[in-house]
Scaffold this motif. Structure first.
Motif, PDB file in Angstrom:
ATOM      1  N   ASP A   1     -23.119   2.382 -28.855  1.00  0.00           N
ATOM      2  CA  ASP A   1     -22.702   1.824 -29.963  1.00  0.00           C
ATOM      3  C   ASP A   1     -23.431   2.319 -31.142  1.00  0.00           C
ATOM      4  O   ASP A   1     -24.615   2.068 -31.234  1.00  0.00           O
TER       5      ASP A   1
ATOM      6  N   SER B   1     -29.281   4.225 -31.577  1.00  0.00           N
ATOM      7  CA  SER B   1     -28.240   3.244 -31.042  1.00  0.00           C
ATOM      8  C   SER B   1     -28.515   2.492 -29.975  1.00  0.00           C
ATOM      9  O   SER B   1     -29.349   2.870 -28.883  1.00  0.00           O
TER      10      SER B   1
ATOM     11  N   HIS C   1     -22.629  11.195 -35.833  1.00  0.00           N
ATOM     12  CA  HIS C   1     -22.192  10.153 -34.514  1.00  0.00           C
ATOM     13  C   HIS C   1     -21.941  11.432 -33.442  1.00  0.00           C
ATOM     14  O   HIS C   1     -22.487  10.997 -32.270  1.00  0.00           O
TER      15      HIS C   1
ATOM     16  N   HIS D   1     -22.164   1.741 -34.582  1.00  0.00           N
ATOM     17  CA  HIS D   1     -21.872   1.268 -35.806  1.00  0.00           C
ATOM     18  C   HIS D   1     -22.975   1.053 -36.900  1.00  0.00           C
ATOM     19  O   HIS D   1     -22.571   1.213 -37.983  1.00  0.00           O
TER      20      HIS D   1
END
Length: 177
Positions: free
Chosen positions: A130, A114, A139, A132
């Motif tokens: 980040d 990321s 995550h 996304h």
């Protein structure tokens, strides 16, 4: 650059294999369908794609007992010196800001999945990760790994730094912390 191109060093997947073994989970379960064998993952010269690492991480998280800290354990093995020329460039950066800007610009050469950026808000500096582009299921692991790796990097760059000045704001709710 495609996420399917085998360009990543396999430090993260090595750490994941070790965690699985420590937790009594058969590491071969995360290798199914990847075309990789355990010995290849343990070989420092083996390169893997982002998609393969993401798949292996997802599988590992699904197989491991549900508890916090796997990413922290994986992140402990990350060192600037294991990142080759990028790591040396980071350590030679004149400031922490310059190091994080370099890391963000060249994150595709590192163990990161990321982007991370340094946000300065008055006297407070925040490292924002980040994720996304990653499955939500990984995550926490990625965040923890990045956090542990960042602290190790800061220790390498500034050995006398007082780490008690840091505050961690976790971007998810988890009673395990």
């Amino acid at each position: 650059m495609s996420w399917k191109v085998p360009r990543r060093a396999n430090l993260s997947t090595q750490a994941i294999l070790h965690i699985l073994e420590e937790e009594g989970v058969d590491p071969s379960l995360i290798l199914e369908g990847t075309g990789l064998k355990r010995q290849e993952i343990l070989d420092a010269e083996t390169r893997i794609s982002d998609t393969t690492e993401i798949l292996m991480t997802e599988r590992a998280i699904a197989l491991l007992p549900q508890k916090a800290g796997y990413g922290l354990r994986a992140g402990r093995s990350m060192r600037a010196t294991t990142m080759g020329i990028l790591g040396l460039t980071l350590l030679a950066s004149p400031t922490i800001r310059a190091a994080f800007e370099t890391m963000n610009q060249f994150s595709n050469l590192s163990f990161l999945l990321s982007k991370a950026s340094l946000k300065e808000e008055g006297p407070v500096n925040r490292i924002v990760v980040d994720m996304h582009n990653l499955p939500v299921s990984i995550h926490r692991f990625v965040f923890e790994r990045y956090y542990a790796g960042s602290l190790i990097f800061l220790r390498e760059m500034m050995p006398g730094l007082d780490h008690s000045i840091f505050t961690l704001h976790i971007p998810f709710s988890d009673p395990a912390y």
